[in-house]
Design a protein around this motif. Structure first.
Motif, short mmCIF file in Angstrom:
data_model
loop_
_atom_site.label_atom_id
_atom_site.label_comp_id
_atom_site.label_asym_id
_atom_site.label_seq_id
_atom_site.Cartn_x
_atom_site.Cartn_y
_atom_site.Cartn_z
N ASN A 45 12.69 -70.28 -68.91
CA ASN A 45 12.18 -69.00 -68.48
C ASN A 45 10.81 -68.78 -69.03
O ASN A 45 10.61 -68.77 -70.23
CB ASN A 45 12.94 -67.76 -69.00
N GLY A 46 10.03 -68.94 -68.09
CA GLY A 46 8.41 -68.92 -68.34
C GLY A 46 7.88 -70.04 -68.57
O GLY A 46 8.23 -71.16 -68.46
N PRO A 47 6.27 -70.19 -68.81
CA PRO A 47 5.89 -71.49 -69.20
C PRO A 47 6.07 -72.19 -70.61
O PRO A 47 6.29 -71.50 -71.54
CB PRO A 47 4.19 -70.91 -69.17
N LYS A 48 6.18 -73.37 -70.36
CA LYS A 48 6.60 -74.19 -71.61
C LYS A 48 5.55 -73.83 -72.42
O LYS A 48 5.88 -73.91 -73.90
CB LYS A 48 6.66 -75.75 -71.18
N ALA A 49 4.24 -73.89 -72.10
CA ALA A 49 2.95 -73.76 -73.27
C ALA A 49 3.11 -72.51 -74.15
O ALA A 49 2.94 -72.48 -75.17
CB ALA A 49 1.86 -73.73 -72.60
N ALA A 50 3.69 -71.31 -73.19
CA ALA A 50 3.82 -70.08 -74.13
C ALA A 50 5.26 -70.40 -75.21
O ALA A 50 4.94 -69.61 -76.24
CB ALA A 50 4.15 -69.11 -73.15
N TRP A 51 6.21 -70.74 -74.52
CA TRP A 51 7.24 -71.08 -75.61
C TRP A 51 6.92 -71.87 -76.71
O TRP A 51 7.39 -71.72 -78.04
CB TRP A 51 8.54 -71.37 -74.80
N ARG A 52 6.01 -73.00 -76.52
CA ARG A 52 5.84 -73.89 -77.70
C ARG A 52 4.84 -73.10 -78.49
O ARG A 52 5.03 -73.21 -79.82
CB ARG A 52 4.86 -75.10 -76.84
N ALA A 53 3.90 -72.34 -78.01
CA ALA A 53 3.09 -71.31 -78.94
C ALA A 53 4.05 -70.46 -79.91
O ALA A 53 3.80 -70.45 -80.98
CB ALA A 53 2.03 -70.89 -78.18
N ALA A 54 4.88 -69.80 -79.15
CA ALA A 54 5.68 -68.72 -79.76
C ALA A 54 6.42 -69.38 -80.48
O ALA A 54 6.73 -68.62 -81.68
CB ALA A 54 6.48 -68.17 -78.82
N SER A 55 7.03 -70.74 -80.72
CA SER A 55 7.85 -71.07 -81.72
C SER A 55 7.29 -71.32 -83.14
O SER A 55 8.27 -71.59 -83.95
CB SER A 55 8.62 -72.43 -81.01
N PHE A 56 5.88 -71.00 -82.95
CA PHE A 56 5.37 -71.31 -84.31
C PHE A 56 5.39 -69.93 -84.95
O PHE A 56 4.95 -69.98 -86.23
CB PHE A 56 3.98 -71.81 -84.21
N ILE A 57 5.72 -68.91 -84.59
CA ILE A 57 6.10 -67.62 -85.28
C ILE A 57 7.28 -67.75 -86.08
O ILE A 57 8.38 -67.92 -85.54
CB ILE A 57 5.99 -66.53 -84.38
N ASN A 58 7.24 -67.42 -87.36
CA ASN A 58 8.31 -67.74 -88.32
C ASN A 58 9.61 -67.20 -87.71
O ASN A 58 9.48 -65.76 -87.60
CB ASN A 58 8.01 -67.01 -89.56
N PHE A 59 10.78 -67.81 -87.68
CA PHE A 59 11.98 -67.52 -87.48
C PHE A 59 11.96 -66.82 -85.88
O PHE A 59 12.94 -67.18 -85.26
CB PHE A 59 12.68 -66.68 -88.49
N ILE A 60 11.14 -65.78 -85.91
CA ILE A 60 11.26 -64.96 -84.64
C ILE A 60 11.10 -65.99 -83.45
O ILE A 60 11.70 -65.82 -82.31
CB ILE A 60 10.29 -64.01 -84.67
N GLY A 61 10.11 -66.72 -83.25
CA GLY A 61 9.68 -67.73 -82.30
C GLY A 61 10.76 -68.56 -81.87
O GLY A 61 11.15 -68.51 -80.53
N PRO A 62 11.42 -69.56 -82.91
CA PRO A 62 12.30 -70.23 -82.35
C PRO A 62 13.58 -69.55 -81.97
O PRO A 62 14.21 -70.02 -80.81
CB PRO A 62 12.58 -71.16 -83.43
N VAL A 63 14.05 -68.76 -82.62
CA VAL A 63 15.21 -67.92 -82.37
C VAL A 63 15.22 -67.12 -80.86
O VAL A 63 16.11 -67.12 -80.06
CB VAL A 63 15.61 -66.95 -83.36
N GLY A 64 13.99 -66.66 -80.62
CA GLY A 64 13.51 -66.21 -79.32
C GLY A 64 13.77 -66.99 -78.36
O GLY A 64 14.27 -66.73 -77.19
N TYR A 65 13.17 -68.22 -78.60
CA TYR A 65 13.24 -69.32 -77.44
C TYR A 65 14.66 -69.67 -77.29
O TYR A 65 15.17 -69.77 -76.02
CB TYR A 65 12.47 -70.72 -77.93
N PHE A 66 15.51 -69.89 -78.01
CA PHE A 66 16.93 -70.23 -77.99
C PHE A 66 17.95 -68.98 -77.24
O PHE A 66 18.54 -69.50 -76.61
CB PHE A 66 17.60 -70.91 -79.12
N THR A 67 17.27 -67.98 -77.64
CA THR A 67 18.13 -66.64 -77.04
C THR A 67 17.53 -66.53 -75.85
O THR A 67 18.51 -66.16 -74.68
CB THR A 67 17.67 -65.55 -78.11
N PHE A 68 16.45 -66.36 -75.28
CA PHE A 68 15.82 -66.02 -74.01
C PHE A 68 15.01 -66.88 -73.29
O PHE A 68 14.81 -66.81 -72.25
CB PHE A 68 14.86 -64.71 -74.49
N GLY A 69 14.66 -67.83 -73.84
CA GLY A 69 13.74 -69.03 -73.29
C GLY A 69 14.35 -70.04 -72.46
O GLY A 69 13.85 -70.45 -71.27
#
Length: 88
Positions: A45-69
């Motif tokens: 869901n959404g651009p890969k580059a945005a999720w790749r960047a967001a995953s660097f946010i501590n805990f929130i990014g990776p969990v957000g990706y696995f939940t919503f991405g």
């Protein structure tokens, strides 16, 4: 305001806790990055580059990706068979 403890001043259990949290964070980051790399863009869901960047946010990014991405395997339009490919 309490003075922050340095690494040398921390108890062994405090050090172990910090190390465990760091390992969990790095593991989530690596898992998210690997999943983004291997998963087709149509299954995200959404651009890969945005999720790749967001995953660097501590805990929130990776969990957000696995939940919503990631799109669900049975989601309409996300599976090759639902895009007109016929199974033989």
């Amino acid at each position: 305001m309490a003075k922050k403890k340095t690494w040398k001043e921390m108890s062994p259990s405090g050090k172990a806790g910090i190390i465990l949290v760091a390992i969990a964070q790095v593991s989530l980051l690596v898992a998210a990055q690997r999943d983004i790399s291997k998963r087709p863009a149509a299954m995200i869901n959404g651009p890969k580059a945005a999720w790749r960047a967001a995953s660097f946010i501590n805990f929130i990014g990776p969990v957000g990706y696995f939940t919503f991405g990631r799109k669900k395997p049975g989601a309409a339009g996300s599976h090759p068979e639902s895009r007109g490919a016929q199974r033989l």
